[in-house]
Scaffold this active site. Structure first.
Site, PDB file in Angstrom:
ATOM      1  N   ARG A  29       0.834  -1.198   0.000  1.00 44.21           N
ATOM      2  CA  ARG A  29       0.000   0.000   0.000  1.00 44.21           C
ATOM      3  C   ARG A  29       0.876   1.259   0.000  1.00 44.21           C
ATOM      4  O   ARG A  29       0.448   2.308  -0.456  1.00 44.21           O
ATOM      5  CB  ARG A  29      -0.886   0.036   1.251  1.00 44.21           C
ATOM      6  CG  ARG A  29      -1.992  -0.975   1.295  1.00 44.21           C
ATOM      7  CD  ARG A  29      -2.635  -1.004   2.679  1.00 44.21           C
ATOM      8  NE  ARG A  29      -3.175   0.271   3.120  1.00 44.21           N
ATOM      9  CZ  ARG A  29      -4.377   0.733   2.796  1.00 44.21           C
ATOM     10  NH1 ARG A  29      -5.171   0.027   2.017  1.00 44.21           N
ATOM     11  NH2 ARG A  29      -4.794   1.891   3.249  1.00 44.21           N
TER      12      ARG A  29
ATOM     13  N   ARG B  31       9.807   5.370  -3.305  1.00 39.82           N
ATOM     14  CA  ARG B  31      10.302   6.121  -4.458  1.00 39.82           C
ATOM     15  C   ARG B  31      11.681   6.700  -4.183  1.00 39.82           C
ATOM     16  O   ARG B  31      12.046   6.942  -3.042  1.00 39.82           O
ATOM     17  CB  ARG B  31       9.304   7.190  -4.907  1.00 39.82           C
ATOM     18  CG  ARG B  31       8.819   8.149  -3.882  1.00 39.82           C
ATOM     19  CD  ARG B  31       7.933   9.219  -4.551  1.00 39.82           C
ATOM     20  NE  ARG B  31       6.509   8.898  -4.508  1.00 39.82           N
ATOM     21  CZ  ARG B  31       5.682   9.278  -3.549  1.00 39.82           C
ATOM     22  NH1 ARG B  31       6.130  10.008  -2.551  1.00 39.82           N
ATOM     23  NH2 ARG B  31       4.401   8.968  -3.576  1.00 39.82           N
TER      24      ARG B  31
ATOM     25  N   ARG C   5      -9.186  -6.186  13.194  1.00 34.11           N
ATOM     26  CA  ARG C   5      -8.529  -5.330  14.174  1.00 34.11           C
ATOM     27  C   ARG C   5      -9.459  -4.164  14.447  1.00 34.11           C
ATOM     28  O   ARG C   5     -10.172  -3.677  13.565  1.00 34.11           O
ATOM     29  CB  ARG C   5      -7.202  -4.778  13.637  1.00 34.11           C
ATOM     30  CG  ARG C   5      -6.111  -5.796  13.548  1.00 34.11           C
ATOM     31  CD  ARG C   5      -5.730  -6.385  14.872  1.00 34.11           C
ATOM     32  NE  ARG C   5      -4.743  -5.601  15.609  1.00 34.11           N
ATOM     33  CZ  ARG C   5      -4.322  -5.937  16.823  1.00 34.11           C
ATOM     34  NH1 ARG C   5      -4.826  -6.981  17.452  1.00 34.11           N
ATOM     35  NH2 ARG C   5      -3.395  -5.204  17.426  1.00 34.11           N
TER      36      ARG C   5
ATOM     37  N   ARG D 214      -0.100   5.836  16.127  1.00 28.39           N
ATOM     38  CA  ARG D 214       0.106   7.183  15.579  1.00 28.39           C
ATOM     39  C   ARG D 214      -0.672   8.215  16.372  1.00 28.39           C
ATOM     40  O   ARG D 214      -1.594   7.878  17.112  1.00 28.39           O
ATOM     41  CB  ARG D 214      -0.269   7.246  14.094  1.00 28.39           C
ATOM     42  CG  ARG D 214      -1.608   6.660  13.742  1.00 28.39           C
ATOM     43  CD  ARG D 214      -1.788   6.541  12.212  1.00 28.39           C
ATOM     44  NE  ARG D 214      -2.973   5.740  11.920  1.00 28.39           N
ATOM     45  CZ  ARG D 214      -3.295   5.274  10.722  1.00 28.39           C
ATOM     46  NH1 ARG D 214      -2.530   5.510   9.677  1.00 28.39           N
ATOM     47  NH2 ARG D 214      -4.384   4.558  10.556  1.00 28.39           N
TER      48      ARG D 214
ATOM     49  N   GLU E 286      -3.822   6.720  18.625  1.00 29.10           N
ATOM     50  CA  GLU E 286      -4.525   5.572  18.063  1.00 29.10           C
ATOM     51  C   GLU E 286      -3.924   4.262  18.584  1.00 29.10           C
ATOM     52  O   GLU E 286      -2.743   3.997  18.383  1.00 29.10           O
ATOM     53  CB  GLU E 286      -4.411   5.647  16.535  1.00 29.10           C
ATOM     54  CG  GLU E 286      -5.194   4.599  15.799  1.00 29.10           C
ATOM     55  CD  GLU E 286      -5.214   4.878  14.290  1.00 29.10           C
ATOM     56  OE1 GLU E 286      -5.188   6.062  13.880  1.00 29.10           O
ATOM     57  OE2 GLU E 286      -5.232   3.894  13.528  1.00 29.10           O
TER      58      GLU E 286
ATOM     59  N   TYR F  22      -9.815  -4.756   2.623  1.00 30.91           N
ATOM     60  CA  TYR F  22      -9.094  -3.583   3.138  1.00 30.91           C
ATOM     61  C   TYR F  22      -9.233  -2.458   2.107  1.00 30.91           C
ATOM     62  O   TYR F  22      -8.286  -2.077   1.453  1.00 30.91           O
ATOM     63  CB  TYR F  22      -7.633  -3.985   3.357  1.00 30.91           C
ATOM     64  CG  TYR F  22      -6.745  -3.014   4.097  1.00 30.91           C
ATOM     65  CD1 TYR F  22      -7.188  -1.776   4.529  1.00 30.91           C
ATOM     66  CD2 TYR F  22      -5.435  -3.358   4.376  1.00 30.91           C
ATOM     67  CE1 TYR F  22      -6.351  -0.914   5.211  1.00 30.91           C
ATOM     68  CE2 TYR F  22      -4.578  -2.504   5.059  1.00 30.91           C
ATOM     69  CZ  TYR F  22      -5.047  -1.285   5.466  1.00 30.91           C
ATOM     70  OH  TYR F  22      -4.199  -0.429   6.134  1.00 30.91           O
TER      71      TYR F  22
ATOM     72  N   ASP G 199      -9.891   1.265   0.524  1.00 28.83           N
ATOM     73  CA  ASP G 199      -9.826   2.700   0.755  1.00 28.83           C
ATOM     74  C   ASP G 199     -11.157   3.309   0.305  1.00 28.83           C
ATOM     75  O   ASP G 199     -11.945   2.658  -0.381  1.00 28.83           O
ATOM     76  CB  ASP G 199      -8.671   3.314  -0.051  1.00 28.83           C
ATOM     77  CG  ASP G 199      -7.316   2.951   0.543  1.00 28.83           C
ATOM     78  OD1 ASP G 199      -7.225   2.818   1.775  1.00 28.83           O
ATOM     79  OD2 ASP G 199      -6.358   2.799  -0.234  1.00 28.83           O
TER      80      ASP G 199
END
Ligand code: UDP
Length: 365
Positions: free
Chosen positions: A171, A175, A248, A279, A299, A347, A349
């Site tokens: 995901r 780069r 989860r 996070r 979180e 999962y 988005d």
């Protein structure tokens, strides 16, 4: 039959389906067990800061059709997600890019970074990655894996990285440019004023009943609709008769702080295993807020138990196989359409949810 469609779940999938069904002349009723609409994209305005109550959501897509579609229901700002990662007393840019590598290895050029990664990949002996750990090491090498991936991943999923599917780490972009954009997608932004407004607009003129449990409601109203769109958990729908799918859950500790800028970024990841949260979200930065206070959410990921809100499907082989057997079972119920992150056990988005909902409309309407 009073309605053409009963839609269970007022999240993004349910709301897009409801909107499209109504547009085509269907009579639609939406129910949701929570006391608000918008599912997990729900945002709440707290004195001008839109708090992402069920975790940070950043809309990003490469699908122009989806981008144009969602822009009918909100104006998006030009937010670009550029989280940073904290490991002990070190700070790194994400996703994995030349800023990360130059800080980690004190190097300057893409070729130097590539050479180090290649050396670490060779040393690991991995040729065909079979799990998340092997996939991560073969993509970015052992240093990045140990500092930025292993601890975060094992906290997030509550499982050894060797037991997790490789696709999860794919995901994240990798780069060799100095570009901290967390996504590669062509379009990205945050809806000005929050996500709840999008769902409000989608559901405009549609009958919605919140605080309504499907099982209770359908017992009392068995003939309420011709067809049902069910966006809850597929295993729960069938009373877990084939087994329980794993998820989860995350929970949040919110703090309102008397400072205008706590961490200088909307998202800061804590990648060390020993830090219990994954996070910290500072919500105001999603919309460039200039309030003189701030709201942060720590979180914490935990294993989901029956009766709690699920967040992330755990798409390992065991769960995927169980899900497939529920799909088989669902073929006995041609009056029910399953969809969304929970109904499809994917999962997803947000852009994929919109895409799936529009495809579902095409197939069924
Ligand atoms: N990940 C990581 N370190 C990070 C951020 C992400 O190892 O600092 C891994 C982790 O396994 C996570 C996955 O990448 O589950 C996907 O991250 P993403 O940010 O897409 O997760 P989401 O925002 O959906 O929770």
């Amino acid at each position: 039959m009073k309605y053409d469609f009963l839609i269970v779940g007022a999240g993004l999938f349910g709301a897009v389906f409801a909107y499209e069904a109504k547009k085509r002349g269907n009579k639609v009723l939406v129910i949701d067990k929570r006391d608000h609409i918008a599912g997990n994209i729900y945002t709440e305005d707290v004195d001008g800061i839109n708090v992402h109550r069920y975790g940070a959501h950043i809309f990003h897509t490469s699908n122009k059709k989806v981008w144009d579609y969602i822009n009918n229901f909100a104006e998006f700002n030009n937010y670009i997600n550029s989280p940073v990662a904290v490991y002990k007393d070190e700070l790194y840019n994400l996703p994995f890019n030349m800023n990360t590598f130059s800080k980690l290895w004190n190097i300057k050029t893409p070729n130097e970074a590539k050479a180090i990664i290649e050396k670490q990949r060779k040393e690991s002996g991995i040729t065909e990655p079979k799990n998340l750990e092997e996939q991560a090491i073969s993509l970015v090498g052992r240093d990045v894996y140990e500092k930025l991936i292993k601890g975060y991943t094992e906290k997030q999923w509550g499982r050894d990285a060797k037991e997790l599917p490789a696709f999860i780490i794919k995901r994240l972009p990798l780069r060799f440019t100095f570009d901290n954009n967390y996504f590669n997608d062509r379009y990205q932004g945050i809806p000005i004023g929050g996500y709840t407004g999008i769902v409000e607009k989608l559901l405009e003129g549609i009958e919605v009943r919140i605080s309504t449990e499907y099982k209770d409601f359908i017992k009392e109203n068995p003939d309420i609709a011709e067809r049902t769109v069910y966006t809850g958990m597929i295993d729960e729908f069938f009373d877990y008769k084939l087994g329980v799918l794993e998820y989860r859950r995350v929970y949040f500790e919110d703090e309102r702080l008397d400072t205008d800028n706590y961490q200088g970024d909307a998202v800061v990841n804590y990648t060390q295993r020993e830090v219990p949260f994954t996070r910290i979200i500072e919500h105001k930065h999603f919309e460039y807020g200039n309030q003189d206070f701030t709201i942060i959410s720590k979180e914490y990921p935990v294993e989901w138990k029956k009766g709690e809100e699920p967040y992330y499907p755990i798409n390992n082989e065991k769960n995927n196989a169980l899900y497939e057997s529920y799909v088989e079972l669902s073929k006995t119920r041609s009056d029910i359409i399953f969809g969304g992150r929970l109904g499809a056990y994917k999962y997803y988005d947000m852009d994929k949810v919109v895409e799936a909902a529009l495809e579902c409309v095409e197939r069924n309407l």
